[in-house]
Design an enzyme around this catalytic site. Structure first.
Site, mmCIF file in Angstrom:
data_model
loop_
_atom_site.group_PDB
_atom_site.id
_atom_site.type_symbol
_atom_site.label_atom_id
_atom_site.label_comp_id
_atom_site.label_asym_id
_atom_site.label_seq_id
_atom_site.Cartn_x
_atom_site.Cartn_y
_atom_site.Cartn_z
ATOM 1 N N GLY A 143 -51.733 57.535 9.471
ATOM 2 C CA GLY A 143 -50.510 56.758 9.552
ATOM 3 C C GLY A 143 -49.850 56.588 8.188
ATOM 4 N N SER A 144 -49.194 55.467 8.009
ATOM 5 C CA SER A 144 -48.387 55.263 6.805
ATOM 6 C C SER A 144 -49.192 55.054 5.527
ATOM 7 C CB SER A 144 -47.437 54.083 7.010
ATOM 8 O OG SER A 144 -46.459 54.395 7.982
#
Length: 485
Positions: A217-218
């Protein structure tokens, strides 16, 4: 002596020397490797007759040997096993199996390693019964317990590392299991317990901290930002296009930000703001503009696509080769074919915290003999310099902004500057719960600990949970446990 006898003598001498060299090589050079072979039953059964050394964390014995009163003489016993099982593993002579530290450090624990040679000689000379060496871990029981308690009711993992040494201070995988059930010498009871664990849909035997791969993810935006700033073509104030959605080139797939709109106001957004607000569209654009080779190179500097042993084997985190533009765009915000372990994500934060130098992670501090002599110790070793110190300082300030005034506020600690980054990874299905991440370190100006947290299945909240509301508070508790020591 006739010429024929002389030739025969030379041949016999040569054969003797060859035999001597071969047996010496096997008995000395290859001894440890051969003894460590899982198929070497003789060595394994010999080890069961020895009082195995303890596995120790912070002065506490988390695995020890007690008399069994049966043919195997000794049985392993595990303290607080649900918390420590991902680390200790288990040893069972009935199943002829071992996992975790019991497997990885089996020679040391049974006293057959080369480091215990003089100890074995002393035991033979003095007539003492053979005993194995103790394995002293780098793990801190207080930090381990803080991580374990914070993860109760959740499926996932926590890894905490000292940035400047690579020492692992906590390694938790939940749910855990009771290794004592798998160490008992009752074959029917052991097989029943093992089958129940194998059939458990939560997979408690899986070490999620070291073996499980998930899209990061981020949290991976830290790598993309580092690659962009290290190139010299961008700085933190460089502006990127700021549409509410972005259609990936040569694809019908569309990227959007978590808020469904633009990344803040305006037609453009700076890299610093995009990181602070954790926007997907600008990072997809940035990754495509840099190209997959540049992003992969930076990821590999932090440890992606490399093998690690701590000494438990770690599944390599992967940034695949030869990605096309749509695939590269997805990796810009930690999606697509990109996968990572929690250990690798912790190494990203630890490398930034350590001025850009990534250290080899490890969790065995030293091997101690029965006489308390140190037979072997681990020296911190750099993996490599991922980024220079100036860039590490800049990334730190950007990560601090994430916590103070961004989407990582769940990691705030009163009176302490925390550097952090959240992540929310989509798992493929339209309605599948998200995987939630946080990684960071504290204190930002003099880092003592770097942490990575992953929570699977949306933390029980489907797609409504976030890395900030679920994963970040867990990391906060772990960091507080270290800072309060």
């Amino acid at each position: 002596m006739t010429k024929e006898l002389r030739r025969l003598s030379i041949i016999v001498l040569f054969m003797f020397l060859a035999l001597f060299a071969s047996t010496s090589y096997i008995q000395v050079i290859q001894a440890d490797a051969l003894a460590d072979q899982p198929t070497n039953r003789r060595t394994l059964f010999d080890a069961y007759e020895v009082q195995r050394g303890a596995i120790i964390a912070g002065g506490q014995e988390i695995a020890s040997s007690v008399p069994s009163g049966d043919v195997y003489a000794w049985q392993r016993q595990y303290a607080d096993s649900h918390m420590w099982s991902p680390v200790t593993g288990y040893l069972n002579p009935v199943l002829v199996s071992a996992t975790g530290i019991e497997r990885a450090m089996g020679q040391e624990l049974s006293g057959t390693a080369g480091s215990a040679f003089f100890s074995r000689i002393e035991q033979i000379v003095t007539g003492q019964p053979p005993r194995g060496s103790s394995v002293m871990l780098t793990l801190d029981p207080a930090v381990q317990q803080a991580a374990f308690e914070a993860m109760q009711g959740l499926t996932g993992a926590v890894v905490a590392i000292e940035p400047d040494t690579g020492r692992i201070r906590a390694l938790v995988s939940t749910p855990g299991y009771d290794a004592n059930q798998l160490a008992q010498h009752d074959i029917e009871a052991t097989n029943s317990a093992h089958s129940a664990l194998e059939n458990d849909p939560l997979r408690p035997l899986q070490n999620r901290a070291l073996e499980e791969l998930n899209p990061p993810g981020s949290t991976f935006k830290l790598i993309v930002t580092a690659a962009a700033l290290a190139s010299g073509e961008w700085d933190e104030d460089s502006e990127l296009p700021n549409p509410p959605t972005f259609r990936l080139p040569q694809s019908s797939a569309t990227v959007q930000n978590a808020n469904g709109g633009t990344c803040g106001g305006g037609s453009t957004v700076s890299i610093a703001t995009a990181l602070r607000l954790s926007c997907n569209v600008p990072f997809a654009e940035l990754a495509i503009e840099m190209g997959d080779d540049a992003v992969r190179d930076m990821a590999e500097r932090f440890g992606f696509n490399h093998d690690f042993s701590v000494p438990l084997t770690v599944t390599p985190s992967s940034y695949p080769a030869e990605l096309d533009n749509p695939q590269t765009g997805l990796t810009g915000f930690g999606q697509g074919r990109l996968t990572s372990t929690p250990l690798q994500i912790a190494m990203i934060s630890a490398g930034i915290a350590n001025g850009g130098t990534v250290m080899e992670p490890y969790m065995v501090d030293r091997i101690v003999g029965v006489d308390l002599s140190v037979q072997k110790s681990t020296t911190p070793t750099p993996f490599g310099e991922a980024i220079d110190e100036d860039l590490a300082t800049l990334l730190t300030s950007m990560m601090v902004a994430n916590v103070q005034d961004g989407v990582a506020s769940g990691a705030r600690i009163d009176g302490v500057d925390v550097a952090g980054k959240t992540g929310t990874a989509e798992m493929g299905g339209e309605n599948d719960p998200y995987t939630l991440w946080f990684t960071g370190f504290a204190p930002a100006d003099d880092p003592e600990i770097a942490v990575a947290v992953v929570v699977e299945d949306g933390g029980g909240q489907g797609q409504s949970g976030s890395g900030n509301t679920i994963a970040a508070p867990i990391a906060k508790k772990v960091m507080e446990a270290v800072l309060s020591r």
